[in-house]
Scaffold this motif. Structure first.
Motif, short mmCIF file in Angstrom:
data_model
loop_
_atom_site.label_atom_id
_atom_site.label_comp_id
_atom_site.label_asym_id
_atom_site.label_seq_id
_atom_site.Cartn_x
_atom_site.Cartn_y
_atom_site.Cartn_z
N PRO A 160 1.95 13.57 -32.60
CA PRO A 160 2.03 14.94 -33.13
C PRO A 160 2.89 15.06 -34.38
N VAL A 161 3.71 14.05 -34.68
CA VAL A 161 4.59 14.11 -35.85
C VAL A 161 3.97 13.38 -37.05
N TYR A 162 2.66 13.10 -36.98
CA TYR A 162 2.02 12.35 -38.08
C TYR A 162 2.02 13.17 -39.36
N HIS A 163 2.28 12.47 -40.45
CA HIS A 163 2.15 13.03 -41.80
C HIS A 163 1.68 11.90 -42.71
N ARG A 164 0.84 12.24 -43.64
CA ARG A 164 0.25 11.20 -44.49
C ARG A 164 1.29 10.46 -45.32
N TYR A 165 2.44 11.11 -45.58
CA TYR A 165 3.50 10.47 -46.35
C TYR A 165 4.61 9.93 -45.45
N GLY A 166 4.43 10.02 -44.13
CA GLY A 166 5.43 9.51 -43.20
C GLY A 166 5.00 8.16 -42.63
N ASP A 167 5.97 7.35 -42.30
CA ASP A 167 5.71 6.02 -41.75
C ASP A 167 6.02 6.05 -40.25
N VAL A 168 5.07 6.51 -39.46
CA VAL A 168 5.27 6.67 -38.01
C VAL A 168 4.26 5.83 -37.22
N GLY A 169 3.63 4.84 -37.84
CA GLY A 169 2.63 4.03 -37.16
C GLY A 169 3.23 3.06 -36.16
N ASP A 170 2.40 2.55 -35.29
CA ASP A 170 2.80 1.62 -34.24
C ASP A 170 2.29 0.21 -34.52
N HIS A 171 2.74 -0.72 -33.70
CA HIS A 171 2.24 -2.10 -33.75
C HIS A 171 1.02 -2.23 -32.85
N VAL A 172 0.06 -3.03 -33.28
CA VAL A 172 -1.17 -3.25 -32.52
C VAL A 172 -1.37 -4.76 -32.39
N VAL A 173 -1.50 -5.23 -31.16
CA VAL A 173 -1.75 -6.64 -30.86
C VAL A 173 -3.20 -6.77 -30.39
N VAL A 174 -3.98 -7.59 -31.06
CA VAL A 174 -5.40 -7.78 -30.74
C VAL A 174 -5.61 -9.24 -30.37
N PHE A 175 -6.27 -9.47 -29.25
CA PHE A 175 -6.59 -10.83 -28.84
C PHE A 175 -8.09 -10.94 -28.58
N ASN A 176 -8.56 -12.16 -28.45
CA ASN A 176 -9.98 -12.47 -28.27
C ASN A 176 -10.81 -12.08 -29.49
N THR A 177 -10.24 -12.21 -30.68
CA THR A 177 -11.02 -11.91 -31.88
C THR A 177 -12.11 -12.96 -32.13
N ARG A 178 -12.02 -14.10 -31.49
CA ARG A 178 -13.07 -15.11 -31.62
C ARG A 178 -14.38 -14.65 -30.97
N HIS A 179 -14.29 -13.71 -30.04
CA HIS A 179 -15.45 -13.29 -29.26
C HIS A 179 -15.93 -11.89 -29.64
N ILE A 180 -15.72 -11.48 -30.88
CA ILE A 180 -16.23 -10.18 -31.31
C ILE A 180 -17.76 -10.23 -31.41
N ALA A 181 -18.38 -9.06 -31.46
CA ALA A 181 -19.84 -8.96 -31.50
C ALA A 181 -20.25 -8.05 -32.64
N MET A 182 -21.35 -8.42 -33.31
CA MET A 182 -21.91 -7.61 -34.39
C MET A 182 -23.38 -7.36 -34.08
N ARG A 183 -23.83 -6.16 -34.34
CA ARG A 183 -25.19 -5.78 -33.96
C ARG A 183 -26.20 -6.26 -35.01
N GLY A 184 -27.42 -6.42 -34.54
CA GLY A 184 -28.51 -6.76 -35.44
C GLY A 184 -28.29 -8.10 -36.14
N GLU A 185 -28.61 -8.10 -37.43
CA GLU A 185 -28.48 -9.29 -38.26
C GLU A 185 -27.20 -9.29 -39.10
N PHE A 186 -26.19 -8.53 -38.63
CA PHE A 186 -24.97 -8.39 -39.43
C PHE A 186 -24.24 -9.71 -39.58
N TRP A 187 -24.32 -10.60 -38.60
CA TRP A 187 -23.65 -11.89 -38.74
C TRP A 187 -24.17 -12.65 -39.96
N ARG A 188 -25.44 -12.44 -40.29
CA ARG A 188 -26.04 -13.17 -41.40
C ARG A 188 -26.05 -12.36 -42.69
N THR A 189 -26.28 -11.04 -42.60
CA THR A 189 -26.47 -10.22 -43.79
C THR A 189 -25.18 -9.60 -44.31
#
Length: 215
Positions: A60-89
């Protein structure tokens, strides 16, 4: 300190202590560590959700000029999925700013070189136009598999919901369920079921620059 008793009127008037208000403000402005499982998730839809936590749009305290973001940890990025022919195109472009330094590579080729690159570029593009994009990207921690350093994992206190349902693989079903499922057609005996694997596709990719093609 927290409760003042009014003996004349016979009721209690609760007033928060200043230290309690300070703790509330600290809890709102503190940087939370979130974790996200990218297994079988679209990188573009995931980037739309992850960048909201990097910017602090969920606060609720977000402002475009304020630095209130959080840290995000993402794992299993090797197993992401893309629809259609996006892997090639879908292409990743790069230029060295020298003459003849332009190159392009398909998403699957970039993913083979670096399993975290596709999701990283998707989040980077979602933050375009922000002056603090470089600072926000430093709070994005990507890991190709489920191995996460203990010093990072001990800071995690929240989980981000996945953007799509993870489909079940054939190995997840029992043999009885597979046999009971109606067979639509039967593969010929000389059909090569291993042809879809990457090591069996050594032909050059016409959608990739020559420098990125398989030798």
């Amino acid at each position: 300190d927290f409760i003042r008793v009014n003996s004349i009127y016979g009721f209690q008037n609760e007033q928060p202590h200043p230290h309690y208000i300070f703790c509330q403000q600290w809890a709102v402005l503190a940087r939370t560590w979130w974790i996200y499982d990218a297994n079988q998730q679209c990188p573009f839809r995931s980037a739309y959700r992850l960048t909201a936590y990097l910017q602090g749009l969920h606060k609720p305290v977000y402002h475009r000029y304020g630095d209130v973001g959080d840290h995000v940890v993402v794992f299993n990025t090797r197993h992401i999925a893309m629809r259609g022919e996006f892997w090639r195109t879908y292409k990743h472009f790069h230029h060295t700013r020298y003459a003849g330094g332009f190159s392009r590579a398909s998403a699957y080729r970039v993913h083979e070189e670096d399993p975290t690159r596709v999701l990283e570029r998707a989040c980077h593009n979602r933050l375009s136009g922000l002056d603090n994009r470089r600072t926000l990207m430093k709070r994005l921690h990507l890991f190709p598999d489920e191995e996460i350093p203990a010093e990072i994992l001990e800071n995690v206190s929240g989980q981000i919901q996945q953007v799509q349902v993870v489909p079940k693989k054939l190995e997840d079903y029992s043999q009885e369920v597979i046999d009971s499922f109606p067979r639509l057609f039967k593969m010929p005996e000389d059909y090569d079921i291993e042809s879809y694997k990457r090591e069996n596709k050594l032909e050059p990719d016409q959608h990739t620059s020559k420098a990125w093609r398989l030798k």
